[in-house]
Scaffold this motif. Structure first.
Motif, mmCIF file in Angstrom:
data_model
loop_
_atom_site.group_PDB
_atom_site.id
_atom_site.type_symbol
_atom_site.label_atom_id
_atom_site.label_comp_id
_atom_site.label_asym_id
_atom_site.label_seq_id
_atom_site.Cartn_x
_atom_site.Cartn_y
_atom_site.Cartn_z
ATOM 1 N N UNK A 1 0.828 -1.212 0.000
ATOM 2 C CA UNK A 1 0.000 0.000 0.000
ATOM 3 C C UNK A 1 0.860 1.259 0.000
ATOM 4 N N UNK A 2 1.964 1.248 0.749
ATOM 5 C CA UNK A 2 2.848 2.409 0.781
ATOM 6 C C UNK A 2 3.534 2.608 -0.571
ATOM 7 N N UNK A 3 3.897 1.523 -1.214
ATOM 8 C CA UNK A 3 4.503 1.647 -2.550
ATOM 9 C C UNK A 3 3.491 2.227 -3.533
ATOM 10 N N UNK A 4 2.257 1.778 -3.440
ATOM 11 C CA UNK A 4 1.217 2.275 -4.344
ATOM 12 C C UNK A 4 0.911 3.745 -4.083
ATOM 13 N N UNK A 5 1.024 4.176 -2.826
ATOM 14 C CA UNK A 5 0.687 5.560 -2.469
ATOM 15 C C UNK A 5 1.842 6.524 -2.658
ATOM 16 N N UNK A 6 2.991 6.025 -3.066
ATOM 17 C CA UNK A 6 4.163 6.879 -3.190
ATOM 18 C C UNK A 6 3.931 7.940 -4.269
ATOM 19 N N UNK A 7 4.188 9.188 -3.930
ATOM 20 C CA UNK A 7 4.010 10.282 -4.887
ATOM 21 C C UNK A 7 5.139 10.277 -5.904
ATOM 22 N N UNK A 8 4.834 10.680 -7.117
ATOM 23 C CA UNK A 8 5.841 10.696 -8.177
ATOM 24 C C UNK A 8 6.669 11.951 -8.152
ATOM 25 N N UNK A 9 7.568 12.063 -7.155
ATOM 26 C CA UNK A 9 8.369 13.276 -7.025
ATOM 27 C C UNK A 9 9.853 13.032 -7.191
ATOM 28 N N UNK A 10 10.273 11.786 -7.332
ATOM 29 C CA UNK A 10 11.688 11.479 -7.456
ATOM 30 C C UNK A 10 12.213 11.815 -8.845
ATOM 31 N N UNK A 11 13.559 11.959 -8.996
ATOM 32 C CA UNK A 11 14.131 12.314 -10.291
ATOM 33 C C UNK A 11 13.974 11.211 -11.331
ATOM 34 N N UNK A 12 13.769 9.967 -10.872
ATOM 35 C CA UNK A 12 13.647 8.865 -11.813
ATOM 36 C C UNK A 12 12.202 8.438 -12.000
ATOM 37 N N UNK A 13 11.259 9.337 -11.719
ATOM 38 C CA UNK A 13 9.852 9.005 -11.868
ATOM 39 C C UNK A 13 9.518 8.633 -13.305
ATOM 40 N N UNK A 14 8.709 7.612 -13.464
ATOM 41 C CA UNK A 14 8.280 7.163 -14.782
ATOM 42 C C UNK A 14 7.586 8.316 -15.510
ATOM 43 N N UNK A 15 8.033 8.672 -16.725
ATOM 44 C CA UNK A 15 7.409 9.800 -17.448
ATOM 45 C C UNK A 15 5.937 9.572 -17.755
ATOM 46 N N UNK A 16 5.536 8.317 -17.931
ATOM 47 C CA UNK A 16 4.120 8.035 -18.181
ATOM 48 C C UNK A 16 3.297 8.404 -16.949
ATOM 49 N N UNK A 17 3.793 8.020 -15.763
ATOM 50 C CA UNK A 17 3.074 8.363 -14.540
ATOM 51 C C UNK A 17 3.078 9.868 -14.308
ATOM 52 N N UNK A 18 4.181 10.516 -14.620
ATOM 53 C CA UNK A 18 4.240 11.975 -14.497
ATOM 54 C C UNK A 18 3.175 12.628 -15.369
#
Length: 296
Positions: A157-174
């Motif tokens: 659940x914590x992995x799923x709730x992780x916000x996409x703020x890291x430098x390696x965030x998936x561009x599709x999710x961004x």
């Protein structure tokens, strides 16, 4: 002034063979005392669902903590943190250890080098922690097994709730996060990014562990909760801001996914909780929340 409830237990050798064991659980609210500096011999996931504060890293840097967020307390690494003066914050936490920690770390579910992790929403993790709290009642013969299974769920659940703020965030999710509030279908989102719906589903499943529909819904409902809690916008206006032209549909969807109607959710955010220690398990359906008069 603060309100706190916690339980600790000692699983046996057989329970440790389950891979993860829960060592403790707690729900706290308000202007909590500063924690540390200290070092533990096990992991703790601290979920901050309202309010804010700070976290001092082992090299002396001070990181700002703003809800919704996760604090990872890693064994052997000193930590020092605290809620902001005034209302403080709402936190729920789980202490755990076990042989499966190494695998979850390798898979990126636990991040030793990222002690403060922004989240999109804490509803899922808080629900699991509340279930652990209920299991911690005295005399529960299934305590160790129930809580062990719940820790596995909590990490997911914590992995799923992780916000996409890291430098390696998936561009599709961004891109999906950026466009989440537009009134678009999954097929229309895919077309905007030059993908087929099937390719979008595969990419989101790999990056976020869920379907595009659930990913978008999580972002929309997280923002809706913020608007309901922090503004006086009518429910219809909140619905429009998060991408729903039909406020009745939005209200039904919100109630089904969150467990309460938008108006009721807003009412709960304004409640105060009396300070002091309590050994009564908080009602998970009415958890302590920061209220406008809860400062000391």
């Amino acid at each position: 002034m603060y309100h706190t409830w916690m339980r600790y237990f000692t699983p046996g050798p057989v329970h440790h063979r389950l891979g993860l064991v829960c060592l403790g659980v707690g729900l706290q609210h308000g202007a909590l005392p500063t924690v540390g500096p200290r070092t533990l011999d096990h992991h703790v996931a601290v979920v901050i669902s309202a309010g804010g504060g700070w976290y001092r890293t082992r090299d002396g840097r001070v990181l700002r903590v703003t809800a919704p967020a996760l604090l990872w307390l890693i064994p052997g690494i000193p930590h020092h943190y605290g809620a902001a003066p005034g209302n403080g914050w709402d936190e729920s936490f789980v202490d755990f250890t076990g042989s499966a920690v190494a695998a979850y770390t390798e898979l990126g579910y636990i991040e030793p080098e990222r002690p403060v992790v922004p989240l999109t929403d804490t509803t899922g993790p808080r629900g699991i922690i509340a279930r652990i709290a209920r299991a911690a009642r005295c005399g529960n013969p299934l305590l160790e097994v129930e809580t062990s299974a719940a820790v596995h769920e909590l990490l997911v659940a914590l992995r799923r709730a992780r916000a996409g703020t890291g430098p390696d965030t998936d561009p599709v999710l961004q891109a999906l996060a950026r466009d989440a509030f537009l009134p678009l279908s999954v097929a229309q989102h895919a077309a905007r990014h030059g993908m087929t719906p099937a390719a979008l589903r595969t990419a989101v499943r790999q990056g976020a562990g869920c379907s595009p529909k659930d990913y978008l819904l999580g972002i929309r409902l997280g923002r809706a909760k913020e608007l309901l809690a922090a503004t006086e916008l009518p429910v219809a206006a909140v619905a429009r801001r998060v991408g729903y032209d039909d406020p009745a549909y939005f209200s039904r969807l919100f109630a089904r996914r969150v467990g309460t109607a938008p108006v009721r959710f807003r009412e709960r955010q304004g409640r105060t909780v009396p300070g002091g220690f309590s050994d009564h398990v908080p009602d998970p359906d009415h958890p302590p929340v920061i209220g406008p008069c809860s400062s000391a």
